[in-house]
Scaffold this motif. Structure first.
Motif, mmCIF file in Angstrom:
data_model
loop_
_atom_site.group_PDB
_atom_site.id
_atom_site.type_symbol
_atom_site.label_atom_id
_atom_site.label_comp_id
_atom_site.label_asym_id
_atom_site.label_seq_id
_atom_site.Cartn_x
_atom_site.Cartn_y
_atom_site.Cartn_z
ATOM 1 N N ASN A 7 8.001 -2.283 -2.059
ATOM 2 C CA ASN A 7 7.533 -1.821 -0.223
ATOM 3 C C ASN A 7 6.125 -0.807 -0.691
ATOM 4 N N VAL A 8 4.467 -1.894 -1.026
ATOM 5 C CA VAL A 8 3.156 -1.488 -0.840
ATOM 6 C C VAL A 8 3.182 -0.168 -0.099
ATOM 7 N N PRO A 9 2.864 0.178 0.885
ATOM 8 C CA PRO A 9 2.552 0.945 1.842
ATOM 9 C C PRO A 9 3.500 2.656 1.287
ATOM 10 N N PHE A 10 4.977 1.989 1.117
ATOM 11 C CA PHE A 10 5.379 3.333 0.120
ATOM 12 C C PHE A 10 4.698 3.759 -0.486
ATOM 13 N N ARG A 11 4.921 2.549 -1.708
ATOM 14 C CA ARG A 11 4.408 3.288 -2.790
ATOM 15 C C ARG A 11 2.725 3.508 -2.708
ATOM 16 N N ALA A 42 -0.049 9.418 -3.561
ATOM 17 C CA ALA A 42 -1.253 10.474 -2.662
ATOM 18 C C ALA A 42 0.402 11.722 -2.151
ATOM 19 N N HIS A 43 1.137 11.466 -2.357
ATOM 20 C CA HIS A 43 2.238 12.536 -2.473
ATOM 21 C C HIS A 43 2.146 13.450 -3.099
ATOM 22 N N VAL A 44 2.695 12.927 -4.338
ATOM 23 C CA VAL A 44 2.447 13.269 -5.877
ATOM 24 C C VAL A 44 1.525 13.960 -5.638
ATOM 25 N N PHE A 45 0.222 13.799 -5.795
ATOM 26 C CA PHE A 45 -0.883 14.507 -6.162
ATOM 27 C C PHE A 45 -0.665 15.709 -4.927
ATOM 28 N N LEU A 46 -0.831 15.369 -3.923
ATOM 29 C CA LEU A 46 -0.428 16.363 -2.595
ATOM 30 C C LEU A 46 -0.045 17.907 -2.595
ATOM 31 N N LEU A 47 1.574 17.313 -3.820
ATOM 32 C CA LEU A 47 2.614 18.045 -3.733
ATOM 33 C C LEU A 47 2.250 18.151 -5.566
ATOM 34 N N SER A 102 1.052 14.111 9.131
ATOM 35 C CA SER A 102 0.327 12.478 8.564
ATOM 36 C C SER A 102 0.672 11.752 7.498
ATOM 37 N N ALA A 103 1.143 13.029 6.467
ATOM 38 C CA ALA A 103 1.803 12.634 5.382
ATOM 39 C C ALA A 103 3.825 12.093 5.441
ATOM 40 N N TYR A 104 4.069 12.821 6.369
ATOM 41 C CA TYR A 104 5.559 12.074 6.763
ATOM 42 C C TYR A 104 6.092 10.940 8.178
ATOM 43 N N SER A 105 4.521 11.067 9.053
ATOM 44 C CA SER A 105 4.938 10.232 9.760
ATOM 45 C C SER A 105 4.196 9.000 9.331
ATOM 46 N N LEU A 106 3.517 9.122 8.138
ATOM 47 C CA LEU A 106 2.936 7.920 7.829
ATOM 48 C C LEU A 106 4.327 7.252 6.641
ATOM 49 N N LEU A 107 4.860 7.897 6.572
ATOM 50 C CA LEU A 107 6.227 7.372 5.550
ATOM 51 C C LEU A 107 7.345 7.438 5.913
ATOM 52 N N SER A 108 7.577 7.838 7.765
ATOM 53 C CA SER A 108 8.348 7.145 8.035
ATOM 54 C C SER A 108 7.943 5.090 9.088
ATOM 55 N N ASP A 109 7.038 5.266 9.204
ATOM 56 C CA ASP A 109 6.350 4.079 9.315
ATOM 57 C C ASP A 109 6.517 3.129 8.430
ATOM 58 N N ALA A 110 6.530 3.407 7.043
ATOM 59 C CA ALA A 110 6.804 2.758 5.828
ATOM 60 C C ALA A 110 8.265 2.713 5.664
ATOM 61 N N VAL A 111 8.852 3.076 5.327
ATOM 62 C CA VAL A 111 10.376 3.112 5.810
ATOM 63 C C VAL A 111 10.990 1.685 7.191
ATOM 64 N N ARG A 112 10.202 2.605 7.598
ATOM 65 C CA ARG A 112 10.479 1.012 9.275
ATOM 66 C C ARG A 112 9.893 -0.235 8.903
ATOM 67 N N TYR A 113 8.733 -0.360 8.057
ATOM 68 C CA TYR A 113 8.627 -1.663 7.826
ATOM 69 C C TYR A 113 9.743 -2.458 6.878
ATOM 70 N N ARG A 170 -3.159 0.497 3.809
ATOM 71 C CA ARG A 170 -3.702 -0.896 4.905
ATOM 72 C C ARG A 170 -2.462 -0.771 5.894
ATOM 73 N N LEU A 171 -1.469 -0.033 6.119
ATOM 74 C CA LEU A 171 0.075 -0.114 7.232
ATOM 75 C C LEU A 171 -0.840 -0.006 8.010
ATOM 76 N N ASP A 172 -0.770 -0.691 9.597
ATOM 77 C CA ASP A 172 -1.200 0.527 10.925
ATOM 78 C C ASP A 172 -0.268 0.130 11.715
ATOM 79 N N PRO A 173 -0.214 0.597 12.673
ATOM 80 C CA PRO A 173 0.821 0.693 13.624
ATOM 81 C C PRO A 173 0.453 -0.376 14.786
ATOM 82 N N ASP A 174 -0.460 -1.105 14.733
ATOM 83 C CA ASP A 174 -0.513 -1.882 15.451
ATOM 84 C C ASP A 174 0.078 -3.524 15.188
#
Length: 479
Positions: free
Chosen positions: A253-257, A262-267, A366-377, A460-464
């Motif tokens: 899952n490229v968006p999740f990857r 990014a999450h690794v560096f943030l944490l 932002s991080a977890y909202s984006l992650l939820s999109d990636a899981v939904r993807y 690259r994954l956006d809501p649209d």
């Protein structure tokens, strides 16, 4: 959305949705109570645990950092297993709630054991006991976080509603941070950094964790939920083979990857900054422990107040842009500690707390909202319900990055000559140890945020796009 309107339940054939209904406010409040519980228990250990081990139990900084790192690795390895287990679980209470309740019991027990470590008269026995305590604490944290995030994804197919749920989770995380960092630090400021004082804050925090978990279970018992995919139930692969399958699933899952990197560096950056603050205020700024409490209080207040503007910014400019802005803001406030010195004004400490809290709220949302999109993807691409597996890998990356951060910090402090003790108070440290503490609080977290920003430039994954994919899948299901 009206306050009494129920959130939609997915009706896709593979979801196996059951017709339980809870009102929107119940789901949002319940979604907030879960992070309140685990943030309270986690922040107490993250902010004060390492210093308690070095300054009250006479465990060397390098050994303490290694113990924390090993526990984080253990915790991270169990995350995918718990995620997959909760995906397949079938109980009268649904897939997730039993895990939440078990976590609400284990986490307080681990906290009480850690900060209530008896005086064995042996550093080796103390190391063994705190390791056991951290294992129990880490297990409880996993049981709370994995099902909690998976339930958020299950609760709505609307990306904007998931963003609102993430805002509520951020509210809960902010309050949990306040209760797990500010309140204990203020109490220690009054009682002194004695073993009795540490045990008191552990018991208070443990009660908060358990109480919040009970409230969450009660509010979410009728939340929209999905049942396991029959194909997933039929798979009974060897645990290691299953783990390998999940790794391939997450990496594919490229968006999740990209988000995971990014999450690794943030944490990594936030873990070092949080753990170093207790040392920094005592050794470098020469301030009492109450200063830590004031800092986190300011950060928490701003985190809560900033949610509305961050949600607006996310909807107006996009989640990716908001995430990058929050990362940059956090990096700048950490760098500002390079200008601080002994006897730093509490006004300046408080201002840093305010800005840090605003940035932290944006990063979490932002991080977890984006992650939820990636899981939904993943769902709209595959048609399979694998929220728990992705939630497990999200926290796996969290734990591994935190493990690396704490191991690196402990080893760095030890190599730079940090002196451990058993008295609980401040011990004179050399110039090299003071420099190490300063870098752990400033330059290292800022560099980690910069690396996260670079990773996000490839997202690259956006809501649209996601909405178009969902519409295509729905049309295909109807036909």
């Amino acid at each position: 959305m009206a306050a009494d309107q129920a959130l939609p339940v997915d009706a896709a054939p593979t979801s196996g949705a059951v017709p339980f209904v809870a009102t929107t406010w119940q789901i949002r409040l319940g979604s907030g109570m879960i992070p309140l519980a685990h943030a309270a228990g986690q922040n107490l250990v993250t902010v004060l645990g390492l210093r308690f081990m070095t300054d009250s139990l006479a465990i060397s900084a390098g050994t303490a950092g290694l113990i924390f790192a090993l526990m984080k690795i253990y915790d991270g390895i169990t995350d995918p297993a718990v995620g997959a287990w909760s995906d397949r679980a079938q109980t009268r209470w649904g897939r997730r709630l039993p895990f939440l309740f078990a976590g609400g019991l284990a986490m307080p027990l681990g906290v009480a054991m850690l900060f209530g470590t008896p005086d064995f008269g042996s550093v080796l026995l103390a190391q063994a006991f705190v390791t056991l305590a951290l294992v129990i604490h880490a297990t409880g944290y996993t049981l709370l976080t994995i099902p909690g995030f998976a339930m958020l994804v299950e609760s709505s197919s609307d990306p904007k509603e998931r963003t609102r749920l993430m805002a509520w989770r951020t509210y809960g995380n902010a309050v949990g941070t306040l209760l797990g960092s500010t309140l204990p630090a203020w109490i220690l400021g009054m009682t002194g950094p004695s073993r009795e004082g540490h045990l008191l804050i552990a018991l208070i925090t443990g009660a908060i964790v358990f109480g919040a978990t009970l409230v969450a279970v009660r509010l979410l018992r009728d939340a929209p939920r999905t049942q396991p995919d029959p194909a997933a139930l039929a798979r009974r692969a060897h645990p290691l083979r299953e783990l390998g399958r999940q790794v391939r699933l997450a990496w594919g899952n490229v968006p999740f990857r990209i988000l995971a990197i990014a999450h690794v560096f943030l944490l990594f950056g936030t873990a070092i900054g949080s753990a170093a603050l207790a040392y920094f205020t005592r050794v470098f700024l020469e301030l009492p422990d109450s200063a830590i409490g004031t800092y986190f209080m300011m950060a928490t207040v701003t985190m809560v107040l900033a949610m509305v503007p961050w949600v607006w910014l996310s909807n107006r400019f996009g989640k990716k842009a908001s995430y990058i802005a929050a990362l940059a803001m956090f990096a700048l406030v950490q760098l500002s500690w390079l200008l601080a010195g002994p006897g730093e004004s509490m006004v300046l400490v408080s201002i840093r707390g305010l800005v840090s809290g605003a940035a932290g709220g944006g990063m979490i949302l932002s991080a977890y909202s984006l992650l939820s999109d990636a899981v939904r993807y993943d769902y709209v691409q595959s048609g399979e319900r694998r929220e728990g597996a992705f939630a497990g890998f999200t926290t796996l990356f969290d734990k591994l990055s935190s493990a690396a951060a704490l191991a690196a910090m402990g080893g760095f402090l030890g190599a730079m000559g940090y002196v451990s003790s058993s008295g609980g108070g401040a011990v004179a440290q050399g110039d090299s140890a003071r420099l190490a503490i300063l870098l752990c609080e400033s330059a290292i977290p800022a560099l980690a945020m910069l690396c996260a920003i670079v990773a996000m430039l490839f997202y690259r994954l956006d809501p649209d796009t996601l909405e178009a994919l969902e519409a295509k899948r729905s049309a295909g299901s109807r036909s």
